[in-house]
Design a protein around this motif. Structure first.
Motif, PDB file in Angstrom:
ATOM      1  N   PHE A  98       0.802  -1.219   0.000  1.00  0.00           N
ATOM      2  CA  PHE A  98       0.000   0.000   0.000  1.00  0.00           C
ATOM      3  C   PHE A  98       0.836   1.271   0.000  1.00  0.00           C
ATOM      4  O   PHE A  98       0.317   2.370  -0.247  1.00  0.00           O
ATOM      5  CB  PHE A  98      -0.931   0.006   1.216  1.00  0.00           C
ATOM      6  N   ALA A  99       2.145   1.157   0.250  1.00  0.00           N
ATOM      7  CA  ALA A  99       2.992   2.350   0.320  1.00  0.00           C
ATOM      8  C   ALA A  99       2.958   3.121  -0.995  1.00  0.00           C
ATOM      9  O   ALA A  99       2.852   4.359  -1.005  1.00  0.00           O
ATOM     10  CB  ALA A  99       4.423   1.958   0.672  1.00  0.00           C
ATOM     11  N   ARG A 100       3.052   2.405  -2.119  1.00  0.00           N
ATOM     12  CA  ARG A 100       3.053   3.070  -3.430  1.00  0.00           C
ATOM     13  C   ARG A 100       1.753   3.823  -3.667  1.00  0.00           C
ATOM     14  O   ARG A 100       1.747   4.928  -4.234  1.00  0.00           O
ATOM     15  CB  ARG A 100       3.281   2.023  -4.527  1.00  0.00           C
ATOM     16  N   VAL A 101       0.640   3.216  -3.238  1.00  0.00           N
ATOM     17  CA  VAL A 101      -0.668   3.853  -3.426  1.00  0.00           C
ATOM     18  C   VAL A 101      -0.726   5.166  -2.657  1.00  0.00           C
ATOM     19  O   VAL A 101      -1.139   6.204  -3.187  1.00  0.00           O
ATOM     20  CB  VAL A 101      -1.799   2.914  -2.959  1.00  0.00           C
ATOM     21  N   THR A 102      -0.289   5.139  -1.400  1.00  0.00           N
ATOM     22  CA  THR A 102      -0.351   6.334  -0.558  1.00  0.00           C
ATOM     23  C   THR A 102       0.542   7.449  -1.086  1.00  0.00           C
ATOM     24  O   THR A 102       0.122   8.609  -1.185  1.00  0.00           O
ATOM     25  CB  THR A 102       0.061   5.981   0.883  1.00  0.00           C
ATOM     26  N   GLU A 103       1.763   7.106  -1.442  1.00  0.00           N
ATOM     27  CA  GLU A 103       2.690   8.136  -1.935  1.00  0.00           C
ATOM     28  C   GLU A 103       2.199   8.739  -3.242  1.00  0.00           C
ATOM     29  O   GLU A 103       2.321   9.946  -3.469  1.00  0.00           O
ATOM     30  CB  GLU A 103       4.094   7.542  -2.126  1.00  0.00           C
ATOM     31  N   ARG A 104       1.642   7.897  -4.113  1.00  0.00           N
ATOM     32  CA  ARG A 104       1.112   8.421  -5.373  1.00  0.00           C
ATOM     33  C   ARG A 104      -0.073   9.354  -5.122  1.00  0.00           C
ATOM     34  O   ARG A 104      -0.217  10.391  -5.777  1.00  0.00           O
ATOM     35  CB  ARG A 104       0.704   7.261  -6.278  1.00  0.00           C
ATOM     36  N   LEU A 105      -0.927   8.994  -4.156  1.00  0.00           N
ATOM     37  CA  LEU A 105      -2.066   9.849  -3.812  1.00  0.00           C
ATOM     38  C   LEU A 105      -1.599  11.226  -3.368  1.00  0.00           C
ATOM     39  O   LEU A 105      -2.135  12.250  -3.798  1.00  0.00           O
ATOM     40  CB  LEU A 105      -2.880   9.200  -2.694  1.00  0.00           C
ATOM     41  N   ILE A 106      -0.596  11.244  -2.497  1.00  0.00           N
ATOM     42  CA  ILE A 106      -0.099  12.523  -1.975  1.00  0.00           C
ATOM     43  C   ILE A 106       0.463  13.381  -3.104  1.00  0.00           C
ATOM     44  O   ILE A 106       0.154  14.574  -3.217  1.00  0.00           O
ATOM     45  CB  ILE A 106       0.963  12.276  -0.895  1.00  0.00           C
ATOM     46  N   SER A 107       1.283  12.775  -3.957  1.00  0.00           N
ATOM     47  CA  SER A 107       1.895  13.554  -5.044  1.00  0.00           C
ATOM     48  C   SER A 107       0.843  14.037  -6.030  1.00  0.00           C
ATOM     49  O   SER A 107       0.899  15.183  -6.501  1.00  0.00           O
ATOM     50  CB  SER A 107       2.951  12.712  -5.767  1.00  0.00           C
ATOM     51  N   LYS A 108      -0.144  13.197  -6.349  1.00  0.00           N
ATOM     52  CA  LYS A 108      -1.189  13.593  -7.294  1.00  0.00           C
ATOM     53  C   LYS A 108      -2.054  14.725  -6.731  1.00  0.00           C
ATOM     54  O   LYS A 108      -2.395  15.674  -7.450  1.00  0.00           O
ATOM     55  CB  LYS A 108      -2.073  12.389  -7.627  1.00  0.00           C
ATOM     56  N   MET A 109      -2.429  14.633  -5.444  1.00  0.00           N
ATOM     57  CA  MET A 109      -3.273  15.662  -4.852  1.00  0.00           C
ATOM     58  C   MET A 109      -2.522  16.978  -4.700  1.00  0.00           C
ATOM     59  O   MET A 109      -3.076  18.051  -4.916  1.00  0.00           O
ATOM     60  CB  MET A 109      -3.804  15.188  -3.499  1.00  0.00           C
ATOM     61  N   ASN A 110      -1.233  16.905  -4.332  1.00  0.00           N
ATOM     62  CA  ASN A 110      -0.436  18.128  -4.252  1.00  0.00           C
ATOM     63  C   ASN A 110      -0.297  18.787  -5.623  1.00  0.00           C
ATOM     64  O   ASN A 110      -0.373  20.012  -5.755  1.00  0.00           O
ATOM     65  CB  ASN A 110       0.947  17.826  -3.679  1.00  0.00           C
ATOM     66  N   LEU A 111      -0.087  17.949  -6.648  1.00  0.00           N
ATOM     67  CA  LEU A 111       0.020  18.483  -8.007  1.00  0.00           C
ATOM     68  C   LEU A 111      -1.293  19.099  -8.450  1.00  0.00           C
ATOM     69  O   LEU A 111      -1.320  20.170  -9.064  1.00  0.00           O
ATOM     70  CB  LEU A 111       0.431  17.364  -8.968  1.00  0.00           C
ATOM     71  N   LYS A 112      -2.402  18.424  -8.122  1.00  0.00           N
ATOM     72  CA  LYS A 112      -3.724  18.948  -8.486  1.00  0.00           C
ATOM     73  C   LYS A 112      -3.980  20.297  -7.823  1.00  0.00           C
ATOM     74  O   LYS A 112      -4.453  21.241  -8.473  1.00  0.00           O
ATOM     75  CB  LYS A 112      -4.807  17.945  -8.074  1.00  0.00           C
ATOM     76  N   LEU A 113      -3.645  20.402  -6.538  1.00  0.00           N
ATOM     77  CA  LEU A 113      -3.851  21.662  -5.823  1.00  0.00           C
ATOM     78  C   LEU A 113      -2.928  22.750  -6.359  1.00  0.00           C
ATOM     79  O   LEU A 113      -3.345  23.904  -6.539  1.00  0.00           O
ATOM     80  CB  LEU A 113      -3.617  21.447  -4.326  1.00  0.00           C
ATOM     81  N   PHE A 114      -1.675  22.397  -6.620  1.00  0.00           N
ATOM     82  CA  PHE A 114      -0.712  23.362  -7.151  1.00  0.00           C
ATOM     83  C   PHE A 114      -1.200  23.915  -8.487  1.00  0.00           C
ATOM     84  O   PHE A 114      -1.182  25.132  -8.718  1.00  0.00           O
ATOM     85  CB  PHE A 114       0.642  22.670  -7.326  1.00  0.00           C
ATOM     86  N   ALA A 115      -1.648  23.019  -9.384  1.00  0.00           N
ATOM     87  CA  ALA A 115      -2.144  23.461 -10.691  1.00  0.00           C
ATOM     88  C   ALA A 115      -3.403  24.297 -10.528  1.00  0.00           C
ATOM     89  O   ALA A 115      -3.601  25.300 -11.227  1.00  0.00           O
ATOM     90  CB  ALA A 115      -2.412  22.249 -11.581  1.00  0.00           C
ATOM     91  N   HIS A 116      -4.267  23.903  -9.586  1.00  0.00           N
ATOM     92  CA  HIS A 116      -5.516  24.643  -9.365  1.00  0.00           C
ATOM     93  C   HIS A 116      -5.235  26.059  -8.866  1.00  0.00           C
ATOM     94  O   HIS A 116      -5.890  27.014  -9.295  1.00  0.00           O
ATOM     95  CB  HIS A 116      -6.376  23.885  -8.352  1.00  0.00           C
ATOM     96  N   LEU A 117      -4.270  26.193  -7.976  1.00  0.00           N
ATOM     97  CA  LEU A 117      -3.929  27.523  -7.461  1.00  0.00           C
ATOM     98  C   LEU A 117      -3.447  28.442  -8.567  1.00  0.00           C
ATOM     99  O   LEU A 117      -3.734  29.641  -8.573  1.00  0.00           O
ATOM    100  CB  LEU A 117      -2.851  27.409  -6.370  1.00  0.00           C
ATOM    101  N   HIS A 118      -2.734  27.882  -9.554  1.00  0.00           N
ATOM    102  CA  HIS A 118      -2.271  28.690 -10.677  1.00  0.00           C
ATOM    103  C   HIS A 118      -3.423  29.062 -11.617  1.00  0.00           C
ATOM    104  O   HIS A 118      -3.290  30.001 -12.404  1.00  0.00           O
ATOM    105  CB  HIS A 118      -1.190  27.949 -11.455  1.00  0.00           C
ATOM    106  N   GLN A 119      -4.532  28.334 -11.533  1.00  0.00           N
ATOM    107  CA  GLN A 119      -5.676  28.642 -12.382  1.00  0.00           C
ATOM    108  C   GLN A 119      -6.586  29.711 -11.770  1.00  0.00           C
ATOM    109  O   GLN A 119      -7.428  30.273 -12.461  1.00  0.00           O
ATOM    110  CB  GLN A 119      -6.508  27.369 -12.638  1.00  0.00           C
ATOM    111  N   LEU A 120      -6.434  29.966 -10.480  1.00  0.00           N
ATOM    112  CA  LEU A 120      -7.288  30.954  -9.827  1.00  0.00           C
ATOM    113  C   LEU A 120      -6.902  32.368 -10.252  1.00  0.00           C
ATOM    114  O   LEU A 120      -5.768  32.633 -10.647  1.00  0.00           O
ATOM    115  CB  LEU A 120      -7.182  30.809  -8.307  1.00  0.00           C
ATOM    116  N   ASP A 121      -7.868  33.269 -10.174  1.00  0.00           N
ATOM    117  CA  ASP A 121      -7.667  34.619 -10.701  1.00  0.00           C
ATOM    118  C   ASP A 121      -6.835  35.482  -9.758  1.00  0.00           C
ATOM    119  O   ASP A 121      -6.524  35.092  -8.628  1.00  0.00           O
ATOM    120  CB  ASP A 121      -9.028  35.281 -10.946  1.00  0.00           C
ATOM    121  N   LEU A 122      -6.492  36.662 -10.248  1.00  0.00           N
ATOM    122  CA  LEU A 122      -5.602  37.567  -9.509  1.00  0.00           C
ATOM    123  C   LEU A 122      -6.197  37.993  -8.176  1.00  0.00           C
ATOM    124  O   LEU A 122      -5.476  38.143  -7.190  1.00  0.00           O
ATOM    125  CB  LEU A 122      -5.302  38.803 -10.366  1.00  0.00           C
ATOM    126  N   SER A 123      -7.514  38.195  -8.110  1.00  0.00           N
ATOM    127  CA  SER A 123      -8.132  38.654  -6.871  1.00  0.00           C
ATOM    128  C   SER A 123      -7.905  37.664  -5.742  1.00  0.00           C
ATOM    129  O   SER A 123      -7.708  38.057  -4.585  1.00  0.00           O
ATOM    130  CB  SER A 123      -9.637  38.882  -7.075  1.00  0.00           C
TER     131      SER A 123
END
Length: 600
Positions: A98-123
């Protein structure tokens, strides 16, 4: 007060439940379905062995009463040892799966949040606080890791063990054993749920104060020079101390409530354990149970209440992890106010004719920032915006770049409304040199290359020379590999500005926006930059936001703004003849330059 906005700007989802987390993470989990299935198989095997071991131990005790039988207890002891080791082996094997599953989840969710933050507007980014968001990301990642491991590696095996134990003791012994165990489980679960729900407010407060303290520290360190300018080191320490004190108080309440929870859980387990042992003793005395059965029941209680006590710990930690995830979930659910329409097309920018048609903009309907702004920039023209601070000059540039959406009117590029085209295609055709340049903590070369990551080394050097940056780089000990520091603090304002200008040379867009881009340069550097800039902008449509009017006398058109309205527009010579606002601004600047000895 500085830092008046907090991480509470991103509203947490207070109703966040396990089902929300599972739905959010399921697509990533299912990518490793075979690992999960194998982990569940090992989980079931471990639960069966865990329930079997107490009865094996009881059988060994009973066989010791048979003096002539020696081989069977020894063999049983060896088997008992093998079973005990198999539990450890299965647990480790399950962790590895299960270690691979957990680590992949963390990296994918961090990447998703990082990309989402860059999509948010200037305000959003103007109101956010970097320290608080970084904490939200960190705690969110930890929360995901804990929840996923807890669900599969702790909660599931514990529930399975409880079910098997209840079935075995009820079938082999008295129903009273099952009643004691069931009532203790119910009491334990109810107490844990109620007290943990009460404790959640302390966990939230601890997280909030932790984010505030982290935000305060990051904000202060990023503004290191400002702190030094005003000798406010002690004031910053006092502010940080206040934040830490609030965090400490919240943490203490959290600790005290945890002590109450642990004590209550321990009392329930002790009463249940004593009850089963007393009942077992009576059963042995009455002849209904053997001494081996007594040992088996005691071992079974250890097998049962160990995981149950762990389940209480896991439950409260899951509640804490869910609280940690609330802000991450809230960030992911934050919607940008600037979005592409459903059928947005790619901007076709050939001539780069730009027109503002009756454009209005406001943050608050009671106070308009722009009011009926109309002007044109024909292909290849250089148009300058001038006016007092707060007149709306920079807002116009931000609207053209679609950092904000105008509230009414239209902005047209080559007969295409910019709201009907994709943001990516629009911004690809616009190059911006801002007034305040912020650089990455990387080399000078890498910061220039950021203007076009696919550019060749030769192209980057050409942009560096065009921006009058080459001689400066060659004079540095490490030349183009010189690190600029966080936010470019190792460079002067003028040097940072030239790096920014070089980026735009490298990008080579159809439209240029200069937002008071030479305001940090000395007169000589400004003249060199303006010469290169004029060469660059010959075939481009250019919008210049000017503070020094001397830099825009050659503009094809000058648009004068006052309180968000266009009050006049024309060439430098024509506006001087009108003897209106522009002429007054010109005369004032010339007088200031003469008085300071800076004659242009």
């Amino acid at each position: 007060m500085r830092g008046s906005k907090s991480t509470e700007e991103v509203k947490p989802v207070n109703t966040l439940m396990i089902k929300h987390v599972i739905l959010m993470l399921w697509p990533y989990i299912w990518q490793f379905k075979w690992r999960v299935i194998f982990a569940l198989v090992t989980l079931f095997l471990a639960a069966k062995i865990n329930v079997t071991l107490p009865f094996l131990l009881g059988g060994i005790v009973d066989h010791f009463e048979q003096v002539n039988v020696v081989v069977l207890p020894v063999a049983a002891l060896v088997l008992y040892g093998l079973f005990r080791f198999s539990l450890t082996f299965l647990a480790e094997f399950r962790d590895v799966l299960f270690a691979r599953v957990t680590e992949r989840l963390i990296s994918k969710m961090n990447l998703k949040l990082f990309a989402h933050l860059h999509q948010l507007d200037l305000s959003f980014h103007l109101s956010r606080q970097t320290g608080g968001i970084s904490k939200d990301m960190e705690r969110g990642a930890q929360g995901i890791s804990f929840i996923m491991r807890a669900l599969l590696l702790n909660i599931a095996p514990t529930i399975l063990t409880l079910i098997l134990t209840m079935e075995v003791v009820t079938r082999l012994y008295s129903v009273w054993f099952g009643s004691i165990i069931l009532s203790s489980i119910i009491a334990y679960v109810l107490f844990t749920v109620v007290v943990t729900a009460w404790r959640t407010k302390f966990i939230r407060q601890t997280n909030l104060e932790d984010s505030k303290a982290n935000t305060r520290a990051v904000d202060s360190l990023l503004n290191y020079e400002t702190v030094k300018y005003f000798s406010n080191e002690q004031a910053e320490s006092n502010r940080f101390s206040d934040s830490l004190q609030k965090w400490e108080n919240a943490r203490l309440k959290n600790r005290l409530s945890l002590a109450f929870l642990n004590s209550g859980q321990g009392l329930i387990i002790t009463l249940s354990w004593v009850g089963t042992l007393v009942l077992s003793c009576f059963e042995v005395i009455s002849g209904n149970m053997s001494q081996g059965d007594l040992v088996a029941v005691n071992a079974l209680m250890m097998t049962l209440f160990g995981p149950l006590n762990m389940l209480g710990f896991i439950y409260r930690e899951i509640k804490r992890a869910m609280t940690d995830l609330e802000h991450m979930h809230g960030l992911l659910n934050t919607k940008s106010q600037v979005n592409d329409v459903s059928n947005a097309k790619t901007l076709i920018c050939e001539n780069a004719n730009i027109e503002f048609k009756n454009v209005d903009f406001h943050y608050d309907a009671k106070r308009k920032i722009l009011n009926e702004v109309s002007f044109k920039i024909d292909a290849g023209q250089k148009v300058a915006l001038v006016g007092a601070s707060g007149s709306g000059k920079s807002t116009i540039a931000k609207l053209l770049f679609r950092f904000y959406e105008n509230t009414s009117g239209q902005i047209i590029i080559d007969s295409q409304n910019i709201h009907q085209v994709t943001q990516a295609s629009l911004r690809k055709n616009i190059g911006v040199v801002p007034q305040d340049t912020v650089l990455f903590n990387d080399t000078i070369f890498a910061n220039v290359q950021y203007g076009n990551l696919e550019a060749t080394e030769q192209d980057v050097w050409r942009a560096i020379k065009d921006a009058n940056l080459y001689d400066f780089i060659q004079a540095l000990p490490e030349k183009e590999l010189t690190m600029v520091g966080e936010r470019g603090l190792k460079l002067s304002g003028g040097e940072k500005q030239r790096v920014s200008i070089a980026r735009v040379f490298l990008k080579d867009p159809k439209i240029l926006i200069f937002d008071e881009a030479t305001s940090s340069l000395d007169t000589l550097s400004e003249q060199k930059i303006m010469a290169s800039f004029n060469a660059l902008s010959e075939q481009k449509s250019t919008l210049v936001i000017a503070h020094r009017l001397s830099t825009i006398v050659d503009a094809d058109k000058i648009v004068v703004l006052d309180a968000g309205q266009v009050i006049e527009q024309g060439t430098h010579e024509a506006l001087l003849l009108n003897a209106s606002m522009y002429a007054k601004l010109w005369d004032r600047q010339r007088s200031e330059q003469i008085e300071s000895g800076l004659k242009e």
